[in-house]
Motif scaffolding. Sequence first.
Motif, short mmCIF file in Angstrom:
data_model
loop_
_atom_site.label_atom_id
_atom_site.label_comp_id
_atom_site.label_asym_id
_atom_site.label_seq_id
_atom_site.Cartn_x
_atom_site.Cartn_y
_atom_site.Cartn_z
N HIS A 10 0.84 -1.21 0.00
CA HIS A 10 0.00 0.00 0.00
C HIS A 10 0.87 1.25 0.00
CE1 HIS A 10 -3.31 2.68 0.85
NE2 HIS A 10 -2.62 3.17 1.88
N GLU A 11 1.92 1.27 0.82
CA GLU A 11 2.82 2.43 0.87
C GLU A 11 3.51 2.64 -0.47
OE1 GLU A 11 5.33 1.60 4.24
OE2 GLU A 11 3.82 2.33 5.66
N ALA A 12 3.92 1.57 -1.12
CA ALA A 12 4.56 1.68 -2.44
C ALA A 12 3.57 2.23 -3.47
CB ALA A 12 5.11 0.32 -2.88
N GLU A 13 2.33 1.75 -3.42
CA GLU A 13 1.30 2.25 -4.34
C GLU A 13 1.03 3.73 -4.11
OE1 GLU A 13 -1.97 -0.37 -3.57
OE2 GLU A 13 -1.06 -2.04 -4.67
N GLN A 14 0.99 4.14 -2.85
CA GLN A 14 0.77 5.55 -2.53
C GLN A 14 1.93 6.42 -3.03
OE1 GLN A 14 -2.00 7.26 -0.90
NE2 GLN A 14 -2.78 5.40 -1.86
N ALA A 15 3.15 5.93 -2.89
CA ALA A 15 4.31 6.68 -3.36
C ALA A 15 4.24 6.89 -4.88
CB ALA A 15 5.61 5.98 -2.97
N VAL A 16 3.88 5.84 -5.60
CA VAL A 16 3.75 5.95 -7.06
C VAL A 16 2.61 6.91 -7.41
CG1 VAL A 16 3.10 4.68 -9.15
CG2 VAL A 16 4.76 3.70 -7.56
N ALA A 17 1.47 6.78 -6.75
CA ALA A 17 0.33 7.65 -7.03
C ALA A 17 0.65 9.11 -6.70
CB ALA A 17 -0.89 7.19 -6.24
N GLY A 18 1.34 9.34 -5.59
CA GLY A 18 1.71 10.70 -5.22
C GLY A 18 2.66 11.33 -6.23
N LEU A 54 -4.20 15.80 2.54
CA LEU A 54 -3.28 14.69 2.47
C LEU A 54 -2.79 14.32 3.87
CD1 LEU A 54 0.21 16.02 1.55
CD2 LEU A 54 -1.77 17.52 1.39
N PRO A 55 -2.39 13.06 4.06
CA PRO A 55 -1.74 12.69 5.32
C PRO A 55 -0.26 13.02 5.23
CG PRO A 55 -2.04 10.75 3.96
CD PRO A 55 -2.64 11.90 3.20
N VAL A 56 0.30 13.52 6.33
CA VAL A 56 1.73 13.85 6.35
C VAL A 56 2.35 13.38 7.66
CG1 VAL A 56 1.56 15.84 4.80
CG2 VAL A 56 1.32 16.18 7.26
N ASP A 57 3.59 12.96 7.57
CA ASP A 57 4.40 12.72 8.76
C ASP A 57 5.13 14.02 9.02
OD1 ASP A 57 3.77 9.97 9.16
OD2 ASP A 57 5.08 9.46 7.49
N THR A 58 5.14 14.47 10.26
CA THR A 58 5.73 15.76 10.58
C THR A 58 6.94 15.61 11.49
OG1 THR A 58 4.32 16.10 12.51
CG2 THR A 58 3.52 16.94 10.40
N PRO A 158 10.58 25.54 12.61
CA PRO A 158 10.55 24.96 11.26
C PRO A 158 9.88 23.57 11.31
CG PRO A 158 12.73 25.83 11.74
CD PRO A 158 11.94 25.87 13.03
N ILE A 159 9.15 23.26 10.25
CA ILE A 159 8.49 21.96 10.17
C ILE A 159 8.94 21.25 8.90
CG2 ILE A 159 6.46 22.56 11.53
CD1 ILE A 159 4.90 22.93 8.93
N ARG A 160 9.00 19.94 8.98
CA ARG A 160 9.30 19.09 7.83
C ARG A 160 8.09 18.18 7.64
NH1 ARG A 160 14.31 15.70 8.67
NH2 ARG A 160 15.44 17.53 7.97
N LEU A 161 7.59 18.17 6.42
CA LEU A 161 6.48 17.28 6.07
C LEU A 161 7.03 16.19 5.17
CD1 LEU A 161 3.79 19.96 5.12
CD2 LEU A 161 4.26 18.98 7.38
N ARG A 162 6.59 14.98 5.40
CA ARG A 162 7.05 13.87 4.57
C ARG A 162 5.85 12.95 4.31
NH1 ARG A 162 11.74 12.04 6.96
NH2 ARG A 162 12.98 13.02 5.36
N GLY A 163 5.79 12.45 3.10
CA GLY A 163 4.73 11.51 2.74
C GLY A 163 4.60 11.44 1.24
#
Length: 198
Positions: A10-18, A54-58, A158-163
Motif C-alpha cells: 500500500h505504501e509503495a502504491e501511494q508513493a507511485v500515485a503521489g 493529504l496525510p503527512v508525517d511531521t 521549522p516543520i518538515r512534512l514527509r509523505g
Amino acid sequence: MPTRKQIQQHEAEQAVAGWQSMTLLLEHLRAGRRLTPVTPTIMCRAGEEQYGALPVDTQIYCGADVEYSSSMYASGGLLFTAASLAASAAINSGNRRRAEAAAAPQWRHGGRFHAIVTNQRLLLMTDQWTSYHYNALLLIQPNPLDYSVELHFEGAYPIRLRGPWVPWATVTICKTLFDAPWPPGFQPPAHALQLTTG
C-alpha cells in the motif's frame, strides 16, 4: 488486520500515485492552466481556495527540556573515597553530555497528521487545527526525491512534512507563492525538470 507485506505494498502504491499526481500537476501548469480548487472540507476565508488534503508525517526542528540526574557517593578510606568521587564525576559528566545532546535543537518526530493545502495557508490537524499562513513563510526547501519539504515560518519552529503526496503539495504551494512549480533558485530532479521546462 493487514500483514506487513500488504502495508508495504500500500505504501509503495501511494508513493507511485503521489509522484504521478505531482508530474500530472507539473504538466497541467506547464500547459498554462491554473490550480484547480476542490470542494472545501474546511470553512475557507474570503478569497481562499482549497486545493487538497493529504496525510503527512511531521517533524519539528526544536530543542527539548531534558533532565538528568547526578550523584556522588563516597565512603571508606581516603583512597577509596577519592576513586569513588572521580568515578561519580565521570559518570555525571557523561550523563550531562548525553542530556545536552538530547536537548540540542534537532528534527523531532511530531506524528502523522491530516493536512490541508489552500492558496493562503497550510493547515495541520494535530490536537487542533493549526494554520501556517504563507505570508509568514520565510523559506521553503523541497526534497521531492525524499517525498519531503521543509517549511520555515516566522514565529514558529521549522516543520518538515514527509509523505507520498508531499511533492504534489510542494508544487501546489510554490505555484501559489511564486507562480512557478518550484521556489526561486531550486534545481528540481532531472525528470521533474523536463516536465517544467518542456
